[in-house]
Design an enzyme around this catalytic site. Structure first.
Site, PDB file in Angstrom:
ATOM      1  N   SER A  48       0.929  -1.268  -0.150  1.00 56.12           N
ATOM      2  CA  SER A  48      -0.059  -0.021  -0.087  1.00 56.12           C
ATOM      3  C   SER A  48       0.891   1.165  -0.010  1.00 56.12           C
ATOM      4  CB  SER A  48      -0.856   0.089   1.222  1.00 56.12           C
ATOM      5  OG  SER A  48      -1.257   1.270   1.516  1.00 56.12           O
TER       6      SER A  48
ATOM      7  N   HIS B 188      -1.308  -1.112  -4.408  1.00 54.83           N
ATOM      8  CA  HIS B 188      -2.664  -0.858  -3.564  1.00 54.83           C
ATOM      9  C   HIS B 188      -2.414   0.648  -3.313  1.00 54.83           C
ATOM     10  CE1 HIS B 188      -5.840  -1.820  -0.777  1.00 54.83           C
ATOM     11  NE2 HIS B 188      -5.532  -0.909  -0.160  1.00 54.83           N
TER      12      HIS B 188
ATOM     13  N   ASP C 211      -4.649   3.787  -1.742  1.00 56.93           N
ATOM     14  CA  ASP C 211      -5.871   4.088  -0.633  1.00 56.93           C
ATOM     15  C   ASP C 211      -6.330   5.530  -1.263  1.00 56.93           C
ATOM     16  OD1 ASP C 211      -6.084   1.688   0.861  1.00 56.93           O
ATOM     17  OD2 ASP C 211      -3.899   2.174   1.630  1.00 56.93           O
TER      18      ASP C 211
ATOM     19  N   MET D  75      -8.827   8.210   0.075  1.00 56.51           N
ATOM     20  CA  MET D  75      -9.702   8.643   1.060  1.00 56.51           C
ATOM     21  C   MET D  75     -10.288  10.002   1.091  1.00 56.51           C
ATOM     22  SD  MET D  75      -7.149   7.198   4.074  1.00 56.51           S
ATOM     23  CE  MET D  75      -6.405   5.866   4.079  1.00 56.51           C
TER      24      MET D  75
ATOM     25  N   HIS E 282      -8.365   1.043  -3.529  1.00 57.73           N
ATOM     26  CA  HIS E 282      -9.334   0.841  -2.592  1.00 57.73           C
ATOM     27  C   HIS E 282      -9.856   2.273  -2.186  1.00 57.73           C
ATOM     28  CE1 HIS E 282      -9.497   0.238   2.163  1.00 57.73           C
ATOM     29  NE2 HIS E 282     -10.793   0.332   1.599  1.00 57.73           N
TER      30      HIS E 282
ATOM     31  N   MET F 245     -12.171   4.654  -0.364  1.00 59.84           N
ATOM     32  CA  MET F 245     -12.569   5.116   1.012  1.00 59.84           C
ATOM     33  C   MET F 245     -13.373   6.490   0.908  1.00 59.84           C
ATOM     34  SD  MET F 245      -9.659   3.329   3.273  1.00 59.84           S
ATOM     35  CE  MET F 245      -8.536   3.699   1.758  1.00 59.84           C
TER      36      MET F 245
ATOM     37  N   MET G 119     -11.460  -5.427   6.124  1.00 57.58           N
ATOM     38  CA  MET G 119     -10.518  -4.442   6.827  1.00 57.58           C
ATOM     39  C   MET G 119     -10.059  -5.175   8.170  1.00 57.58           C
ATOM     40  SD  MET G 119      -9.859  -1.889   4.756  1.00 57.58           S
ATOM     41  CE  MET G 119      -8.638  -0.972   6.107  1.00 57.58           C
TER      42      MET G 119
ATOM     43  N   ASP H   5      -6.754  -6.205   4.733  1.00 55.06           N
ATOM     44  CA  ASP H   5      -5.984  -4.825   4.784  1.00 55.06           C
ATOM     45  C   ASP H   5      -5.953  -4.145   6.166  1.00 55.06           C
ATOM     46  OD1 ASP H   5      -4.942  -2.199   4.109  1.00 55.06           O
ATOM     47  OD2 ASP H   5      -6.571  -1.832   2.744  1.00 55.06           O
TER      48      ASP H   5
HETATM   49  C1  DX5 Z   1      -5.887   1.817   5.904  1.00 53.51           C
HETATM   50  C2  DX5 Z   1      -5.817   1.647   4.454  1.00 53.51           C
HETATM   51  C3  DX5 Z   1      -4.465   0.604   4.272  1.00 53.51           C
HETATM   52  C4  DX5 Z   1      -3.307   0.929   5.115  1.00 53.51           C
HETATM   53  C5  DX5 Z   1      -2.622  -0.404   5.682  1.00 53.51           C
HETATM   54  O1  DX5 Z   1      -6.861   2.699   6.000  1.00 53.51           O
HETATM   55  O2  DX5 Z   1      -6.739   1.045   3.794  1.00 53.51           O
HETATM   56  O3  DX5 Z   1      -4.454   0.153   3.038  1.00 53.51           O
HETATM   57  O4  DX5 Z   1      -2.530   1.526   4.071  1.00 53.51           O
HETATM   58  O5  DX5 Z   1      -1.464   0.106   6.214  1.00 53.51           O
HETATM   59  P1  DX5 Z   1      -0.769  -0.851   7.233  1.00 53.51           P
HETATM   60  O6  DX5 Z   1      -0.176  -1.958   6.467  1.00 53.51           O
HETATM   61  O7  DX5 Z   1       0.458   0.160   7.750  1.00 53.51           O
HETATM   62  O8  DX5 Z   1      -1.624  -1.313   8.482  1.00 53.51           O
HETATM   63 ZN    ZN Z   2      -6.469  -0.051   1.750  1.00 53.54          ZN
END
Ligand code: DX5
Ligand code: ZN
Length: 217
Positions: free
Chosen positions: A7, A32, A34, A36, A65, A67, A136, A174
């Site tokens: 990620s 990956h 993320d 947000m 992903h 969010m 998650m 994740d």
């Molecule tokens: C959290 C993200 C993850 C995050 C995981 O909201 O969706 O993808 O990057 O990070 P680690 O592996 O550090 O928990």
């Molecule tokens: Zn993620």
């Protein structure tokens, strides 16, 4: 075969191309991303512009992903940016079936994600339509949080349902994936392992990638 998806949330964005390359050399299978929005989760990160830049850095498939609330209007932008997988949250999408069909119509693989407090039963009516279920194992929003163990029985439940009804989705985890948690996640039956801080905050990103990759195979 199990897959590893670094990620980039925990990567050094001033050096994104090189950071992605270091994981690719180490054996990463997917990248990956993320996304947000500061509404669905209390953090603001990247959009299609960076996904498109990540896509140009690597031959690996891009795993997006989302969010974000109301993702439908932006989903075509992420498809255009080169996403191979687009995953939306069950909790963020009122008309999940419609959103899933939209992602499919753009020729992307479609995933649905659930937060730690959301049970698998909420996905019952769409499991046959998705390519991926993302469990998650932290509350989404930030990297570097601690793995929540109640996500393990969810993986087992998804695996059993897949067997029973002959579904074809992959199971992705994740949050909080590192060398201490990876073994029990593997034993539960996970297919795709997302890891952010345990890869990008390591002293040697390539070695950390390879170590995690070897432990999921
Ligand atoms: C959290 C993200 C993850 C995050 C995981 O909201 O969706 O993808 O990057 O990070 P680690 O592996 O550090 O928990
Ligand atoms: Zn993620």
């Amino acid at each position: 075969m199990n897959l590893l998806a670094p990620s980039i949330l925990s990567a050094d964005f001033s050096n994104l191309a090189q950071q992605i390359r270091l994981t690719e050399i180490g054996g990463a299978d997917l990248i990956h991303c993320d996304v947000m929005d500061g509404q669905f989760v209390p953090n603001l990160t990247i959009g299609p512009l960076i996904v498109e830049a990540a896509k140009r850095c690597t031959k690996l498939p891009i795993d997006v992903h989302l969010m974000i609330v109301s993702p439908d209007a932006l989903i075509p932008e992420f498809a255009k940016a080169g996403a191979a997988y687009i995953t939306v949250h069950q909790e963020a999408v009122p008309h999940l079936h419609r959103t899933i069909q939209l992602i499919k119509s753009l020729n992307c693989k479609v995933g649905v994600a659930i937060n730690p407090a959301t049970p698998i039963s909420t996905l019952k009516n769409i499991l046959e339509d998705v390519d991926l279920v993302l469990v998650m194992s932290v509350n989404p929003g930030f990297g570097g949080q601690q793995f929540i163990p109640s996500s393990l029985p969810k993986i087992e439940e998804l695996k059993n349902l897949r067997e029973k009804f002959n579904y074809s989705y992959q199971i992705e985890i994740d949050g909080g994936v590192n060398k201490n948690t990876v073994q029990k996640i593997k034993e539960a039956g996970c297919d795709i392992f997302v890891a952010g801080s345990s890869i990008f905050h390591a002293e040697n990103i390539t070695a950390a990638t390879t170590e995690l990759k070897n432990s999921i195979l």
